[in-house]
Design a protein around this motif. Structure first.
Motif, PDB file in Angstrom:
ATOM      1  N   ALA A   5      28.690  12.906  12.537  1.00  0.00           N
ATOM      2  CA  ALA A   5      27.250  12.723  12.732  1.00  0.00           C
ATOM      3  C   ALA A   5      26.485  13.780  11.943  1.00  0.00           C
ATOM      4  CB  ALA A   5      26.885  12.801  14.210  1.00  0.00           C
ATOM      5  N   HIS A   6      25.198  13.469  11.717  1.00  0.00           N
ATOM      6  CA  HIS A   6      24.280  14.430  11.102  1.00  0.00           C
ATOM      7  C   HIS A   6      23.301  15.014  12.129  1.00  0.00           C
ATOM      8  CE1 HIS A   6      25.375  12.108   7.433  1.00  0.00           C
ATOM      9  NE2 HIS A   6      25.268  13.291   6.865  1.00  0.00           N
ATOM     10  N   ASP A   7      22.943  14.194  13.121  1.00  0.00           N
ATOM     11  CA  ASP A   7      21.847  14.524  14.027  1.00  0.00           C
ATOM     12  C   ASP A   7      22.196  15.725  14.908  1.00  0.00           C
ATOM     13  OD1 ASP A   7      19.698  14.612  15.698  1.00  0.00           O
ATOM     14  OD2 ASP A   7      19.804  12.517  16.335  1.00  0.00           O
ATOM     15  N   PRO A   8      21.536  16.871  14.714  1.00  0.00           N
ATOM     16  CA  PRO A   8      21.857  18.056  15.518  1.00  0.00           C
ATOM     17  C   PRO A   8      21.442  17.928  16.980  1.00  0.00           C
ATOM     18  CG  PRO A   8      19.952  18.486  14.140  1.00  0.00           C
ATOM     19  CD  PRO A   8      20.489  17.158  13.713  1.00  0.00           C
ATOM     20  N   SER A   9      20.602  16.923  17.308  1.00  0.00           N
ATOM     21  CA  SER A   9      20.204  16.771  18.709  1.00  0.00           C
ATOM     22  C   SER A   9      21.387  16.413  19.594  1.00  0.00           C
ATOM     23  CB  SER A   9      19.106  15.703  18.840  1.00  0.00           C
ATOM     24  OG  SER A   9      19.606  14.420  18.542  1.00  0.00           O
ATOM     25  N   LEU A  10      22.495  15.943  18.997  1.00  0.00           N
ATOM     26  CA  LEU A  10      23.695  15.664  19.784  1.00  0.00           C
ATOM     27  C   LEU A  10      24.369  16.941  20.270  1.00  0.00           C
ATOM     28  CD1 LEU A  10      25.234  12.757  17.679  1.00  0.00           C
ATOM     29  CD2 LEU A  10      24.265  12.605  19.971  1.00  0.00           C
ATOM     30  N   LEU A  11      23.895  18.081  19.805  1.00  0.00           N
ATOM     31  CA  LEU A  11      24.447  19.354  20.272  1.00  0.00           C
ATOM     32  C   LEU A  11      23.779  19.818  21.558  1.00  0.00           C
ATOM     33  CD1 LEU A  11      24.551  21.304  16.872  1.00  0.00           C
ATOM     34  CD2 LEU A  11      26.314  19.862  17.875  1.00  0.00           C
ATOM     35  N   ARG A  12      22.764  19.095  22.004  1.00  0.00           N
ATOM     36  CA  ARG A  12      21.993  19.558  23.161  1.00  0.00           C
ATOM     37  C   ARG A  12      21.550  18.366  23.999  1.00  0.00           C
ATOM     38  NH1 ARG A  12      16.380  21.816  21.519  1.00  0.00           N
ATOM     39  NH2 ARG A  12      17.428  23.739  20.902  1.00  0.00           N
ATOM     40  N   THR A  13      21.561  18.522  25.329  1.00  0.00           N
ATOM     41  CA  THR A  13      21.039  17.491  26.219  1.00  0.00           C
ATOM     42  C   THR A  13      19.528  17.625  26.302  1.00  0.00           C
ATOM     43  OG1 THR A  13      21.184  18.869  28.212  1.00  0.00           O
ATOM     44  CG2 THR A  13      23.162  17.620  27.587  1.00  0.00           C
ATOM     45  N   PRO A  14      18.820  16.554  26.755  1.00  0.00           N
ATOM     46  CA  PRO A  14      17.361  16.669  26.882  1.00  0.00           C
ATOM     47  C   PRO A  14      16.928  17.828  27.764  1.00  0.00           C
ATOM     48  CG  PRO A  14      18.035  14.380  27.052  1.00  0.00           C
ATOM     49  CD  PRO A  14      19.294  15.197  27.030  1.00  0.00           C
ATOM     50  N   GLY A  15      17.769  18.218  28.721  1.00  0.00           N
ATOM     51  CA  GLY A  15      17.430  19.327  29.590  1.00  0.00           C
ATOM     52  C   GLY A  15      17.746  20.689  29.010  1.00  0.00           C
ATOM     53  N   GLY A  16      18.266  20.720  27.800  1.00  0.00           N
ATOM     54  CA  GLY A  16      18.560  21.993  27.154  1.00  0.00           C
ATOM     55  C   GLY A  16      19.998  22.445  27.304  1.00  0.00           C
ATOM     56  N   GLY A  17      20.823  21.674  28.020  1.00  0.00           N
ATOM     57  CA  GLY A  17      22.230  22.045  28.182  1.00  0.00           C
ATOM     58  C   GLY A  17      23.070  21.568  27.004  1.00  0.00           C
ATOM     59  N   ARG A  18      24.380  21.701  27.144  1.00  0.00           N
ATOM     60  CA  ARG A  18      25.306  21.329  26.090  1.00  0.00           C
ATOM     61  C   ARG A  18      25.909  19.955  26.365  1.00  0.00           C
ATOM     62  NH1 ARG A  18      28.655  27.048  25.298  1.00  0.00           N
ATOM     63  NH2 ARG A  18      26.955  28.202  24.263  1.00  0.00           N
ATOM     64  N   LEU A  19      25.773  19.052  25.422  1.00  0.00           N
ATOM     65  CA  LEU A  19      26.437  17.756  25.529  1.00  0.00           C
ATOM     66  C   LEU A  19      27.927  17.915  25.259  1.00  0.00           C
ATOM     67  CD1 LEU A  19      26.182  14.667  25.860  1.00  0.00           C
ATOM     68  CD2 LEU A  19      25.802  14.540  23.384  1.00  0.00           C
ATOM     69  N   LEU A  20      28.273  18.817  24.354  1.00  0.00           N
ATOM     70  CA  LEU A  20      29.660  19.088  23.980  1.00  0.00           C
ATOM     71  C   LEU A  20      29.907  20.589  24.001  1.00  0.00           C
ATOM     72  CD1 LEU A  20      29.789  16.655  20.933  1.00  0.00           C
ATOM     73  CD2 LEU A  20      31.035  16.335  23.074  1.00  0.00           C
ATOM     74  N   GLU A  21      31.124  20.970  24.340  1.00  0.00           N
ATOM     75  CA  GLU A  21      31.503  22.377  24.363  1.00  0.00           C
ATOM     76  C   GLU A  21      31.790  22.856  22.930  1.00  0.00           C
ATOM     77  OE1 GLU A  21      31.425  24.241  27.037  1.00  0.00           O
ATOM     78  OE2 GLU A  21      30.835  22.517  28.279  1.00  0.00           O
ATOM     79  N   PRO A  22      31.750  24.185  22.691  1.00  0.00           N
ATOM     80  CA  PRO A  22      32.003  24.701  21.339  1.00  0.00           C
ATOM     81  C   PRO A  22      33.319  24.227  20.739  1.00  0.00           C
ATOM     82  CG  PRO A  22      31.061  26.428  22.698  1.00  0.00           C
ATOM     83  CD  PRO A  22      31.317  25.260  23.616  1.00  0.00           C
ATOM     84  N   GLY A  23      34.354  24.045  21.574  1.00  0.00           N
ATOM     85  CA  GLY A  23      35.635  23.581  21.070  1.00  0.00           C
ATOM     86  C   GLY A  23      35.653  22.110  20.698  1.00  0.00           C
ATOM     87  N   GLN A  24      34.608  21.380  21.110  1.00  0.00           N
ATOM     88  CA  GLN A  24      34.512  19.964  20.775  1.00  0.00           C
ATOM     89  C   GLN A  24      33.695  19.719  19.515  1.00  0.00           C
ATOM     90  OE1 GLN A  24      33.158  18.943  25.050  1.00  0.00           O
ATOM     91  NE2 GLN A  24      34.245  17.107  24.396  1.00  0.00           N
ATOM     92  N   LEU A  25      33.030  20.744  19.031  1.00  0.00           N
ATOM     93  CA  LEU A  25      32.146  20.617  17.876  1.00  0.00           C
ATOM     94  C   LEU A  25      32.819  21.219  16.652  1.00  0.00           C
ATOM     95  CD1 LEU A  25      28.888  21.661  19.716  1.00  0.00           C
ATOM     96  CD2 LEU A  25      29.416  19.375  18.879  1.00  0.00           C
ATOM     97  N   TRP A  26      33.119  20.383  15.686  1.00  0.00           N
ATOM     98  CA  TRP A  26      33.802  20.812  14.481  1.00  0.00           C
ATOM     99  C   TRP A  26      32.866  20.695  13.287  1.00  0.00           C
ATOM    100  CZ3 TRP A  26      39.189  22.166  14.131  1.00  0.00           C
ATOM    101  CH2 TRP A  26      39.799  22.241  15.380  1.00  0.00           C
TER     102      TRP A  26
END
Length: 420
Positions: free
Chosen positions: A335-356
């Motif tokens: 993906a390109h969209d960086p919004s997938l790194l954050r939930t609407p509430g400001g939390g993490r949708l994915l953990e650091p180990g899930q983001l490559w």
């Protein structure tokens, strides 16, 4: 479940790169699943990995490499010939790469909890090496050890494998032993072959959409339960869709029409009148349900290219939620969209180990690494840090740079024209 994938000298992946679902020892968040192994131990594994990076950084090449390995396992015996050679797609920006092998290896766990490692190295004309290891009690058992440089290329330590002499004699130098064995229904190796056949399914939203649309239509017609699930996913996407109906044309082919609601009324639209986004979501539903129902590994390239970021996030949540993903299905997406790194509430949708992240070095070779390697803080906003370049893997373009470059090019062309 897939644990790790390693690859080298395939497209922009020049040096060996590894993609891992295994949770780092110091990071076991709520998304991790505990996988029971045959030796009695449990291994924390992620259900989702997301690959981000700048354009042309090699994100899609990771997906391509996984597809290449699957295709090699399934088709090497039928498709590879001495006349045409072995398709490799090696690194193109280094002349030395053509003389070096392409490397693939996968670690995975079968339904009985036994972990396996299978891999091979390819040159243009032959399989240079091939190996298969099992870990039924936590210790490695070598089932296949193939090395084309030896006088006798095949070795089967421990004599665990049936029909060893036949396999060694009938496997061509330009085909994988695993493919050869499965073509004859080998009782021990066919399940390994079947793991590749039933996993690493590829979904590219911008291509092959008609086939995936047709598959989702089949799911609509499969049963009342299947229809209910498809329609629920259409409704939850908030596309104003209340349901779907399927008709058949004069040739008996199924045709789908979606039922839209608006102003308290329902309208049935022809399929060609549906938006690109609606059709993309519909085409993705079938493969999603298939993966969730069978516990497969699904590959989605450019998840956000034809879906709103909210839809893309919901796809991730489907695989993250254990009450939905009951079979241990896994998702790898780019993906390109960086919004997938954050939930609407400001939390993490994915953990650091899930983001490559993918980034190219000075040679044009892709480097792949998880954000976890940068050891972000527990409260750190991963999206903000990513956009700020803290982890690299973002385009090196300053604000207005593209426009200034274009203006400079126009001015140069004008000056050259005046000189003439």
């Amino acid at each position: 479940m897939l644990l790790r994938f390693r690859v080298a000298n395939v497209r922009s992946l020049r040096d060996e790169q590894e993609l891992s679902f295994v949770v780092p020892e110091d990071e076991e968040g709520a998304t991790a699943r505990r996988l029971s192994l045959s030796d009695g131990k449990q291994l924390p594994v992620y259900p989702v990995l997301g690959i981000f990076g700048a354009n042309a950084s090699g994100k899609s090449n990771v997906i391509t490499a996984l597809k290449n390995m699957r295709k090699a396992v399934l088709r090497s015996y039928a498709d590879w010939t001495s006349r045409d050679g072995i398709p490799r797609d090696e690194f193109a920006l280094d002349a030395k790469a053509a003389a070096e092998t392409s490397f693939y290896e996968a670690d995975f766990v079968m339904a009985d909890g036994v972990r396996w490692t299978y891999g091979f190295e390819l040159s243009d004309r032959r399989v240079e090496s091939e190996w298969l290891f099992a870990y039924p009690k936590g210790r490695r058992q070598v089932w296949v050890d193939r090395d084309a440089s030896r006088e006798k290329p095949f070795d089967f330590p421990g004599e665990r494998l049936q029909d060893r002499t036949l396999l060694a004699r009938t496997t061509r130098s330009d085909a994988l032993l695993l493919t050869r064995a499965a073509n004859d229904g080998h009782p021990q190796l066919t399940p390994i072959y079947d793991w590749f056949r039933q996993n690493l399914w590829d979904v590219t939203p911008e291509t092959e959409r008609p086939q995936r649309e047709a598959y989702t239509v089949r799911r609509l017609m499969e049963s009342e339960e299947s229809r209910r699930r498809v329609e629920e996913l259409l409704r939850v996407a908030d596309l104003g869709i209340a349901g779907a109906e399927v008709e058949h044309d004069a040739q008996g082919r199924p045709l789908v029409r979606l039922i839209h609601t608006g102003n308290g009324e329902q309208t049935v639209l022809d399929w060609e009148a549906e938006s690109f986004g609606t059709r993309s979501w519909f085409a993705l539903i079938g493969p999603l349900l298939l993966a969730l129902d069978t516990g497969a590994v699904l590959l989605v390239d450019e998840l956000d290219s034809s879906l709103h970021s909210r839809f893309a996030a919901e796809v991730v949540r489907l695989f993250q939620a254990p009450w939905v993903n009951t079979k241990g299905a896994q998702l790898i997406f780019t993906a390109h969209d960086p919004s997938l790194l954050r939930t609407p509430g400001g939390g993490r949708l994915l953990e650091p180990g899930q983001l490559w992240l993918t980034e190219k070095d000075q040679r044009g070779a892709t480097e792949l690494a998880p954000i976890a390697d940068w050891e972000p803080g527990e409260e750190e906003d991963l999206m903000a840090s990513y956009l700020a370049g803290s982890f690299g893997a973002v385009p090196k373009v300053s604000e207005g740079q593209v426009g200034r470059r274009l203006l400079r090019t126009d001015e140069t062309a004008r000056m050259e024209a005046e000189e003439v």
